[in-house]
Scaffold this motif. Structure first.
Motif, PDB file in Angstrom:
ATOM      1  N   ILE A  40       1.248   8.595   4.505  1.00 46.54           N
ATOM      2  CA  ILE A  40       2.351   9.463   4.832  1.00 46.54           C
ATOM      3  C   ILE A  40       2.217  10.666   3.817  1.00 46.54           C
ATOM      4  N   SER A  41       1.958  10.535   2.682  1.00 44.66           N
ATOM      5  CA  SER A  41       1.994  11.542   1.756  1.00 44.66           C
ATOM      6  C   SER A  41       0.594  12.420   1.898  1.00 44.66           C
ATOM      7  N   LYS A  42      -0.402  11.773   2.482  1.00 44.50           N
ATOM      8  CA  LYS A  42      -1.506  12.681   2.719  1.00 44.50           C
ATOM      9  C   LYS A  42      -1.341  13.609   4.078  1.00 44.50           C
ATOM     10  N   VAL A  43      -0.876  12.916   5.183  1.00 45.16           N
ATOM     11  CA  VAL A  43      -0.537  13.865   6.365  1.00 45.16           C
ATOM     12  C   VAL A  43       0.475  14.935   5.845  1.00 45.16           C
ATOM     13  N   LEU A  44       1.536  14.603   5.194  1.00 52.27           N
ATOM     14  CA  LEU A  44       2.460  15.818   4.870  1.00 52.27           C
ATOM     15  C   LEU A  44       2.122  16.762   3.846  1.00 52.27           C
ATOM     16  N   SER A  45       1.277  16.449   3.042  1.00 58.80           N
ATOM     17  CA  SER A  45       0.616  17.225   2.091  1.00 58.80           C
ATOM     18  C   SER A  45      -0.371  18.371   2.776  1.00 58.80           C
ATOM     19  N   PHE A  46      -1.136  17.653   3.875  1.00 58.92           N
ATOM     20  CA  PHE A  46      -1.975  18.677   4.618  1.00 58.92           C
ATOM     21  C   PHE A  46      -1.249  19.486   5.534  1.00 58.92           C
ATOM     22  N   SER A 159       8.342  16.969   2.425  1.00 62.89           N
ATOM     23  CA  SER A 159       7.424  17.830   3.337  1.00 62.89           C
ATOM     24  C   SER A 159       6.125  18.102   2.493  1.00 62.89           C
ATOM     25  N   ASP A 160       6.203  18.395   1.244  1.00 66.14           N
ATOM     26  CA  ASP A 160       4.891  18.627   0.585  1.00 66.14           C
ATOM     27  C   ASP A 160       4.048  17.560   0.242  1.00 66.14           C
ATOM     28  N   GLY A 161       4.606  16.091   0.518  1.00 65.04           N
ATOM     29  CA  GLY A 161       3.968  15.140   0.097  1.00 65.04           C
ATOM     30  C   GLY A 161       4.176  14.402  -1.142  1.00 65.04           C
ATOM     31  N   ARG A 162       5.183  14.837  -1.904  1.00 67.71           N
ATOM     32  CA  ARG A 162       5.940  14.345  -3.174  1.00 67.71           C
ATOM     33  C   ARG A 162       6.513  13.135  -2.658  1.00 67.71           C
ATOM     34  N   ILE A 163       6.764  12.311  -3.540  1.00 70.13           N
ATOM     35  CA  ILE A 163       7.476  10.949  -3.475  1.00 70.13           C
ATOM     36  C   ILE A 163       8.584  10.670  -4.435  1.00 70.13           C
ATOM     37  N   ILE A 164       9.665  10.567  -3.721  1.00 66.72           N
ATOM     38  CA  ILE A 164      10.859  10.481  -4.841  1.00 66.72           C
ATOM     39  C   ILE A 164      11.447   8.881  -4.424  1.00 66.72           C
ATOM     40  N   ARG A 165      12.475   8.349  -5.476  1.00 62.92           N
ATOM     41  CA  ARG A 165      13.125   7.272  -5.148  1.00 62.92           C
ATOM     42  C   ARG A 165      14.518   7.742  -5.335  1.00 62.92           C
ATOM     43  N   THR A 166      15.274   7.303  -4.359  1.00 64.05           N
ATOM     44  CA  THR A 166      16.825   7.680  -4.666  1.00 64.05           C
ATOM     45  C   THR A 166      17.508   6.174  -4.594  1.00 64.05           C
ATOM     46  N   GLY A 167      18.634   6.300  -5.339  1.00 69.25           N
ATOM     47  CA  GLY A 167      19.257   4.883  -5.566  1.00 69.25           C
ATOM     48  C   GLY A 167      18.629   3.842  -6.301  1.00 69.25           C
ATOM     49  N   GLY A 168      18.986   2.498  -6.083  1.00 70.92           N
ATOM     50  CA  GLY A 168      17.953   1.510  -6.703  1.00 70.92           C
ATOM     51  C   GLY A 168      17.724   0.358  -5.953  1.00 70.92           C
ATOM     52  N   LYS A 169      17.743  -0.933  -6.579  1.00 70.37           N
ATOM     53  CA  LYS A 169      17.663  -2.233  -5.885  1.00 70.37           C
ATOM     54  C   LYS A 169      18.359  -3.216  -6.364  1.00 70.37           C
ATOM     55  N   VAL A 170      19.425  -2.674  -6.845  1.00 65.97           N
ATOM     56  CA  VAL A 170      20.806  -3.477  -7.130  1.00 65.97           C
ATOM     57  C   VAL A 170      21.997  -2.921  -6.421  1.00 65.97           C
TER      58      VAL A 170
END
Length: 438
Positions: A40-46, A159-170
């Motif tokens: 996903i990141s590669k496609v959006l970065s391209f 949209s530029d391929g960067r990845i972020i995390r929102t919220g948490g796992k609890v």
């Protein structure tokens, strides 16, 4: 776009040339299949670097939902990016990839006596990514809420391929702003959800469904009974009204029908059903289903209405559409009556249901394209007069150009535009898929 431009972004077997555009639109010149977050990141970065536009698809059930442009340069498919990442049984949380269908999640969780409390249509086709992107829900929203109420964390590819995390796992996570809310219901216009963490519930130990069928002219009795049960100590999972045509397919009787579901311990369910039995209005027919019989009824219920799989070709002589209507919860019955009256005036057939507890109604339409367009415009006028809204959740691309999918631009539209500029400055993701052409 030249096909060779994208060679090397993903392996050749994950890239396909798309020769024919789908009648529902939201397509792409090339289809790129993602099997990982890295894909996903590669496609959006391209796409970001080359100024290419991207549409996103997963299960495809919502292909006819929004979208004023027929296709983009790239159709990014998440249908093969599926599976459970982590299941914390003790914490009642699940982390899952977006291409996983609701049915696959349900079957896996059932082994541990747990569930994701979402009852959206077509669970064997609808993926969790699409459900979250549309903030979808079903009749059991009354007690369990919508998708927005169940998500506690996500991973997002910008949209530029960067990845972020929102919220948490609890479940109890209160650090910082709740960024999840930005992406849930945004129709993929702000980023691509690559991972979702959901809070779970135990499977109920007992299920019951009470059906109350009201004779013609019994609408006032429905209103009064609905108000009575909502004012009581009862905790129904659903309080759904079926219009006569929908009820006929579900029950065999062409009467307005109230579907009241309870899910709890057996004794608690039976006590609430006893209350319903003791308060059934005069002349209303009453029947009760339990366990497997009730589950089969709801399974049938979830398989009505068009989607991207059962309505693949546009037909000038017979077209399908679906609407989501939001209103004051006690206006639901009025809206169902209006939708039925207008269907006769505009010569279309409709099946509809709505939640008198949560105010969300669904109308499924079939008929000539021009009649469907005039029907939607007339119904929207009536609903907006009551301060509600009408959204087209399924409509062929040709008709979406004639009917504003989202209705009037809201007063807070400038805020939405600002969020879009911040998250997708080049406007490459799911263009014109959301409110106001975002």
């Amino acid at each position: 776009m030249i096909y060779s431009d994208i060679e090397g972004v993903l392996p050749a077997e994950q890239i396909k040339h798309n020769a024919k555009c789908h009648s529902l639109g939201n397509d792409g010149n090339q289809i790129m299949e993602a099997y990982s977050e890295e894909d996903i990141s590669k496609v959006l970065s391209f796409a970001y670097q080359q100024s290419k536009t991207v549409n996103i698809i997963s299960g495809g059930t919502k292909r006819g939902y929004g979208g004023e442009l027929e296709q983009a340069d790239i159709l990014l498919s998440l249908g093969n990016y599926k599976g459970i990442v982590e299941h914390s049984v003790g914490d009642l949380t699940l982390t899952v990839k977006p291409g996983t269908t609701l049915r696959e999640i349900t079957e896996e969780l059932a082994k541990h006596g747990q569930q994701v409390a979402i009852d959206t249509p077509w669970p064997e086709l609808a993926t969790i990514g699409g459900i979250i992107a549309a903030n979808d829900s079903g009749p059991k929203r009354l007690l369990y809420g919508s998708a927005r109420d169940l998500v506690i964390g996500t991973r997002i590819v910008y949209s530029d391929g960067r990845i972020i995390r929102t919220g948490g796992k609890v479940v109890k996570n209160v650090a910082g702003y709740d960024m999840n809310k930005l992406f849930i219901g945004s129709m993929g216009t702000l980023g691509v959800v690559s991972e979702i963490t959901l809070k779970l519930r135990p499977l109920p130990s007992f299920e019951g469904l009470s059906l109350l069928q009201f004779p013609q002219g019994g609408q006032q009795a429905i209103r009064e009974f609905s108000m009575q049960i909502l004012d009581s100590m009862m905790e129904p999972v659903s309080l759904e009204i079926l219009n006569p045509s929908f009820a006929e397919k579900m029950t065999g009787n062409r009467d307005y029908t109230l579907a009241i579901a309870f899910e709890d311990r057996k004794k608690a369910v039976q006590e609430q059903e006893k209350w319903v039995k003791n308060h059934v209005p005069i002349d209303a027919k009453h029947c009760v289903m339990h366990e497997e019989q009730a589950r089969r009824w709801w399974e049938k219920f979830r398989h009505f209405g068009p989607n991207g799989h059962n309505d693949e070709e546009y037909n000038d002589s017979n077209t399908q559409a679906a609407l989501k209507i939001g209103s004051n919860n006690f206006d639901v019955l009025i809206i169902l009556e209006v939708s039925e009256r207008l269907s006769k005036e505009h010569q279309v057939t409709t099946e509809a249901h709505g939640g008198v507890g949560h105010g969300i109604s669904r109308v499924f339409i079939e008929g000539l394209p021009e009649n469907i367009v005039s029907y939607i415009k007339a119904l929207r006028s009536e609903v907006e007069r009551r301060h509600g809204y009408v959204v087209c959740t399924h409509l062929p691309f040709k008709l979406r150009k004639l009917v504003c999918v989202w209705g009037e631009i809201p007063p807070y539209f400038a805020l939405l535009e600002g969020i879009k500029r911040t998250n997708d400055p080049n406007r490459i993701l799911n263009r014109q898929r959301f409110v106001g052409g975002i």
